[in-house]
Design an enzyme around this catalytic site. Sequence first.
Site, PDB file in Angstrom:
ATOM      1  N   GLU A 122     -13.472   3.691   3.632  1.00  0.00           N
ATOM      2  CA  GLU A 122     -13.995   3.750   5.005  1.00  0.00           C
ATOM      3  C   GLU A 122     -15.243   4.623   5.118  1.00  0.00           C
ATOM      4  O   GLU A 122     -15.349   5.477   5.997  1.00  0.00           O
ATOM      5  CB  GLU A 122     -12.891   4.238   5.957  1.00  0.00           C
ATOM      6  CG  GLU A 122     -11.651   3.354   5.901  1.00  0.00           C
ATOM      7  CD  GLU A 122     -10.504   3.829   6.802  1.00  0.00           C
ATOM      8  OE1 GLU A 122     -10.615   4.909   7.389  1.00  0.00           O
ATOM      9  OE2 GLU A 122      -9.504   3.092   6.910  1.00  0.00           O
ATOM     10  N   ASP A 127      -2.057  -6.512   7.188  1.00  0.00           N
ATOM     11  CA  ASP A 127      -0.971  -6.653   8.156  1.00  0.00           C
ATOM     12  C   ASP A 127      -1.558  -7.287   9.405  1.00  0.00           C
ATOM     13  O   ASP A 127      -2.777  -7.284   9.598  1.00  0.00           O
ATOM     14  CB  ASP A 127      -0.214  -5.336   8.447  1.00  0.00           C
ATOM     15  CG  ASP A 127      -1.088  -4.156   8.832  1.00  0.00           C
ATOM     16  OD1 ASP A 127      -2.227  -4.379   9.308  1.00  0.00           O
ATOM     17  OD2 ASP A 127      -0.647  -3.002   8.676  1.00  0.00           O
ATOM     18  N   GLU A 152      -4.790  -4.212   2.259  1.00  0.00           N
ATOM     19  CA  GLU A 152      -3.841  -3.576   3.192  1.00  0.00           C
ATOM     20  C   GLU A 152      -3.438  -4.533   4.305  1.00  0.00           C
ATOM     21  O   GLU A 152      -3.265  -4.129   5.463  1.00  0.00           O
ATOM     22  CB  GLU A 152      -4.464  -2.313   3.807  1.00  0.00           C
ATOM     23  CG  GLU A 152      -4.964  -1.309   2.802  1.00  0.00           C
ATOM     24  CD  GLU A 152      -5.518  -0.025   3.410  1.00  0.00           C
ATOM     25  OE1 GLU A 152      -5.294   0.233   4.614  1.00  0.00           O
ATOM     26  OE2 GLU A 152      -6.179   0.727   2.677  1.00  0.00           O
ATOM     27  N   HIS A 183      -6.544  -5.069   8.292  1.00  0.00           N
ATOM     28  CA  HIS A 183      -5.593  -4.743   9.357  1.00  0.00           C
ATOM     29  C   HIS A 183      -5.980  -5.626  10.536  1.00  0.00           C
ATOM     30  O   HIS A 183      -6.923  -5.333  11.273  1.00  0.00           O
ATOM     31  CB  HIS A 183      -5.666  -3.255   9.709  1.00  0.00           C
ATOM     32  CG  HIS A 183      -5.174  -2.382   8.591  1.00  0.00           C
ATOM     33  ND1 HIS A 183      -3.851  -2.383   8.187  1.00  0.00           N
ATOM     34  CD2 HIS A 183      -5.815  -1.523   7.766  1.00  0.00           C
ATOM     35  CE1 HIS A 183      -3.696  -1.541   7.169  1.00  0.00           C
ATOM     36  NE2 HIS A 183      -4.878  -1.014   6.892  1.00  0.00           N
ATOM     37  N   ASN A 232     -13.451   0.457  -0.376  1.00  0.00           N
ATOM     38  CA  ASN A 232     -12.407  -0.143   0.474  1.00  0.00           C
ATOM     39  C   ASN A 232     -12.693   0.152   1.950  1.00  0.00           C
ATOM     40  O   ASN A 232     -13.040   1.283   2.301  1.00  0.00           O
ATOM     41  CB  ASN A 232     -11.058   0.499   0.077  1.00  0.00           C
ATOM     42  CG  ASN A 232      -9.842  -0.200   0.638  1.00  0.00           C
ATOM     43  OD1 ASN A 232      -9.701  -1.408   0.475  1.00  0.00           O
ATOM     44  ND2 ASN A 232      -8.962   0.551   1.280  1.00  0.00           N
TER      45      ASN A 232
HETATM   46  C1  XIL Z   1      -1.976   4.983   6.838  1.00  0.00           C
HETATM   47  C2  XIL Z   1      -0.502   5.091   6.443  1.00  0.00           C
HETATM   48  O1  XIL Z   1       0.048   3.810   6.438  1.00  0.00           O
HETATM   49  C3  XIL Z   1       0.241   5.990   7.391  1.00  0.00           C
HETATM   50  O2  XIL Z   1       1.563   6.228   6.920  1.00  0.00           O
HETATM   51  C4  XIL Z   1      -0.499   7.312   7.552  1.00  0.00           C
HETATM   52  O3  XIL Z   1       0.146   8.091   8.529  1.00  0.00           O
HETATM   53  C5  XIL Z   1      -1.949   7.084   7.941  1.00  0.00           C
HETATM   54  O4  XIL Z   1      -2.560   6.244   6.990  1.00  0.00           O
HETATM   55  N1  XIL Z   1      -6.434   2.562   6.214  1.00  0.00           N
HETATM   56  C6  XIL Z   1      -6.085   3.110   5.011  1.00  0.00           C
HETATM   57  C7  XIL Z   1      -4.703   3.613   4.803  1.00  0.00           C
HETATM   58  O5  XIL Z   1      -6.896   3.092   4.080  1.00  0.00           O
HETATM   59  O6  XIL Z   1      -4.666   4.702   3.932  1.00  0.00           O
HETATM   60  C8  XIL Z   1      -4.019   3.958   6.108  1.00  0.00           C
HETATM   61  O7  XIL Z   1      -2.660   4.282   5.832  1.00  0.00           O
HETATM   62  C9  XIL Z   1      -4.149   2.825   7.080  1.00  0.00           C
HETATM   63  C10 XIL Z   1      -5.586   2.525   7.376  1.00  0.00           C
END
Ligand code: XIL
Length: 423
Positions: A156, A268, A266, A234, A198
Site C-alpha cells: 500500500e 474477499d 487478499e 478487497h 501489493n
Molecule cells: C488486516 C487483518 O486481516 C486484520 O486482522 C488486522 O486487524 C488489520 O489488517 N490489507 C492488508 C492486510 O494488506 O494486511 C490487512 O489485514 C487487510 C488490508
Amino acid sequence: MVIVVAALLGALGAPGPAPAAVPDRPSPTMRELAAERGLRFGTAVADDTALADPTYAAVLASEFDTIVPENHMKWALIHPGQHTYDFTVADAEVAFAETHGMAVRGHTLAWWNQNPTWLTSGTWTPAEGTALLEDHIDTVAGHYAGRLAQWDVVNEGVSANGGGRSYLWSQLLGYPDYVDVAFRRAHQADPAAQLFYNDFGIERPGPKFNGVLDLVEGLQDRGVPVDGVGFQAHLTLQTCTARCTNDFLTNMLALDRLGVDVAVTELDVAVPLPATPDKLAQQATVYRSMLAACLLAPNCHTFMVWGISDAHSWIPSARPGYGAALPLDEEYRAKPAWNALHDLLTTPPPAPTCADYATRPLAQAAFEAGIEGAPLLDPDGDGTACPQLPASLAASTTVTTTAPTTTTVAAAPAVAATPTLAG
Ligand code: XIL
C-alpha cells in the site's frame, strides 16, 4: 470418525497426506483442482490458536496449498521492541505449511499500518530510518530465507492519485527511494523469494493503477529486482459491472507487458448484511470474475482469499454492517462463491474462436469459454491476432502460444497510447 482422526492428525502437524475434506464441499478439493490448472490457491491464516483447531487445520491443509500469515509477519508483531523480534507464531505457521506441502507468502516488510509504537513514536534521521528498514528486512527476510515463495515487500505505498503515499518510510527515505531500498535488501536477504508490490484498489484501470505501473517501470529502469504485483482485491458487490473480468484482465495484462507476475493476494467480497441468497449469488459472480481474469492472464499463478471461512474474516470488524465475505460459511460449508470457483476450475472449457471475439468483448468471450490465458489473443494458433481485436491491443501484446515458444503478434497501427480491451 475417519474425518475426526484425519483432522487431529492435521492439527498436530503429522506428516503424510492432507487430511480428508470435511463434508459439504464438492470434491475434488480446490487444492487438487487448482494444481491441475497450474494455479496456487491460498488463504490468510488466522491468528493465535487457529492452527490448534482440528477442523480449521483440516480444511486449511486439504483445500488450500498456500498460506500467508494474516498478521504475524507484520512489524508490530514480529518486531515488538527495537532490539526484540518474536518469530513464534509466524514460525508455527510456516512449519504447518511445510508439513503439509504448502507454499508461504510473506506479508509484509514495509507498510504504513500495524507498526510498533517504538517505531512510530520515535524521532529518526533519514540515515537512522534507512538502517532500521534495512536491519528489519535483513533479519526477517533472512530468518525465512529459502522457505518462502513470495514476499509482499512494500504494501500500500501508492495513493489514490497515483503518487507515493506519505508515511514513515517515504518521509524518512523519500519515494520511491525507500521502495528501492526495501526490494534490493529483500533480494539480498532471500534471493529465492519472488518479490511483490501489493496494494488495494488497483484491480481496475485508473490513476492508482497507473501509479503502480509507473512504480514498477521505475524499479525496472533502476535495476531494482521486482517480480510481481499483488492485487489485494478487497471487493464489494458493486465492484463488478458487465466489464468486470475485462477490467481485471486489462490490468493483469498491462503488468504482463512489463514482464512481471500478478497475484490475487487478499480476495474477499464484502456483503451488506443480512446476506440474502440474491446477494450471495452476486458475490459468486465477483469471485468468478476475478478467477476468470487470473486464469486468462498468462502471468497470474496465485489466487488467495483473505481467510478460510466467514468465521475468520476481518470484514465484520473492519466494515461494520458488512460480512459473509468469504467463499466458505462459518461452518466451512460451500457458499455459491465456492461452487463458482470450483466449477470454473473443474470444467475444461473450449478455446474461443475469432468469431467469439468479433461479437463480444474480448475478455467476456474468453471468460464465457473459460479458457486459460495462453491462446487469448491468438485463438487460431497461427501467430496472428484476430482481425477484430482492437488495434491498440494487438499492437503491443505478446502472445504466449500453447507451444513452448513465444510469438509476438504482428503489430497493427496503434490507436491509443494505453491499450484497453474491447468492451
Ligand atoms: C488486516 C487483518 O486481516 C486484520 O486482522 C488486522 O486487524 C488489520 O489488517 N490489507 C492488508 C492486510 O494488506 O494486511 C490487512 O489485514 C487487510 C488490508
